[in-house]
Structures are given as C-alpha cells and as structure tokens.
Design a protein around this motif. Structure first.
Motif, PDB file in Angstrom:
ATOM      1  N   ASP A 119       1.007  -1.284  -0.052  1.00 48.28           N
ATOM      2  CA  ASP A 119       0.038   0.056   0.064  1.00 48.28           C
ATOM      3  C   ASP A 119       0.887   1.067   0.132  1.00 48.28           C
ATOM      4  O   ASP A 119       0.445   2.318  -0.541  1.00 48.28           O
ATOM      5  CB  ASP A 119      -0.776   0.280   1.184  1.00 48.28           C
ATOM      6  CG  ASP A 119      -1.904  -0.978   1.101  1.00 48.28           C
ATOM      7  OD1 ASP A 119      -2.467  -1.478   0.228  1.00 48.28           O
ATOM      8  OD2 ASP A 119      -2.312  -1.521   2.483  1.00 48.28           O
ATOM      9  N   HIS A 120       1.885   1.064   0.788  1.00 44.54           N
ATOM     10  CA  HIS A 120       2.721   2.424   0.950  1.00 44.54           C
ATOM     11  C   HIS A 120       3.982   2.141   1.312  1.00 44.54           C
ATOM     12  O   HIS A 120       4.481   1.101   2.146  1.00 44.54           O
ATOM     13  CB  HIS A 120       2.098   3.296   1.999  1.00 44.54           C
ATOM     14  CG  HIS A 120       2.856   4.581   2.063  1.00 44.54           C
ATOM     15  ND1 HIS A 120       2.848   5.464   1.146  1.00 44.54           N
ATOM     16  CD2 HIS A 120       3.606   4.947   3.215  1.00 44.54           C
ATOM     17  CE1 HIS A 120       3.579   6.524   1.516  1.00 44.54           C
ATOM     18  NE2 HIS A 120       3.958   6.453   2.800  1.00 44.54           N
ATOM     19  N   SER A 170       6.934   4.023   3.508  1.00 47.56           N
ATOM     20  CA  SER A 170       7.188   5.512   4.238  1.00 47.56           C
ATOM     21  C   SER A 170       8.691   5.397   4.354  1.00 47.56           C
ATOM     22  O   SER A 170       9.478   4.398   4.861  1.00 47.56           O
ATOM     23  CB  SER A 170       6.504   5.303   5.502  1.00 47.56           C
ATOM     24  OG  SER A 170       7.104   6.289   6.477  1.00 47.56           O
TER      25      SER A 170
END
Length: 147
Positions: A50-51, A53
């Motif tokens: 999803d992501h 960071s």
C-alpha cells in the motif's frame, strides 16, 4: 474533544511499543538487498504494498528543523500492506482488530552498526492476531533468505 482523545490514544499506543514487543532479524545483507527481498516476499505472498514510508529520509531531512543534529538511521523504510484473507479472519474474530491494519514491516540500518540491516515488525496479542504475526514473520524471513 473526540479528536484530542483520539490523538492521545494514538500517542499512547505508539509509545507503548518496546523492544520486547518486536520481532527482528539482523543480516549483513545491504539495505537495498533486504528491501528488494521484502518487496518480492510481499508480492510473492499475493499481497499488494500500500505504501512505503521513507522514515529515515524524513528524519534526516528534518532533524535541523526540530533542533537536532542526530542521525538516527543511515536507511529506514516502513512497508505497509494488508491481506484480505487474513484481515477478514482476524476481524471476524474481533472487529476491533481493525486497529492493527495495515500491517507493517520495517527495514533499517543504524549509524552505530552500518554493516547490519535489521528487518522487523511488532508482535500482536494472543488469539486471532497471531496469524498476522506468523504472516509477517514468514515474509520477513523470506526477505532475508531464512525460509
């Protein structure tokens, strides 16, 4: 008031994680090799990232803005993803398990150990959430070739 309570709850939850609440693996593989292995392990498990960071980059970039000169990480990324199958199982067991989603695995290299890359994740409560812990453990070990 609700927003303040939510902020306080998140602050407490974030500060409640200690080293005892983590599962980590150290390797002499490079940061790039471990993140490549992690991305492949997540995708090979049929999951979607999803992501990512870039926590280390952000902390390094902003350290002067917050009055610090400390470099915390040479590299540090946190990968977020979810599993529809496992998430459904744990949330059918207890809908409040939503608080643990998405699941995350971090990869980091610290300045005091530049030849060691650490991969890890937080532990989960007993019960249904142990299946998530097993999933993350398998992905982490696969990422560094311990499977």
């Amino acid at each position: 008031m609700k927003r303040l309570l939510a902020t306080l709850a998140l602050t407490f939850a974030a500060s409640a994680v200690s080293a005892a609440d983590l599962i980590t693996y150290d390797t002499e593989q490079s940061f790039d090799d471990v993140t490549f292995g992690l991305e492949n392990a997540i995708l090979d498990a049929g999951l979607v990232i999803d992501h990512v960071s870039h926590t280390g980059d952000m902390l390094e970039r902003t350290k002067g803005d917050v009055g610090s000169d400390v470099t915390l990480f040479l590299n540090a990324d946190v990968y977020s993803f979810c599993s529809a199958k496992v998430s459904r199982e744990v949330m059918e067991a207890d809908p409040m398990n939503i608080v643990f989603c998405p699941y995350t695995i971090f990869v980091m290299v610290r300045p005091d150990r530049p030849d060691v890359t650490t991969i890890g994740f937080r532990t989960f409560p007993d019960g249904a959430m142990k299946s998530v812990e097993a999933l993350l453990n398998g992905i982490s070990k696969t990422a560094i070739g311990l499977d």
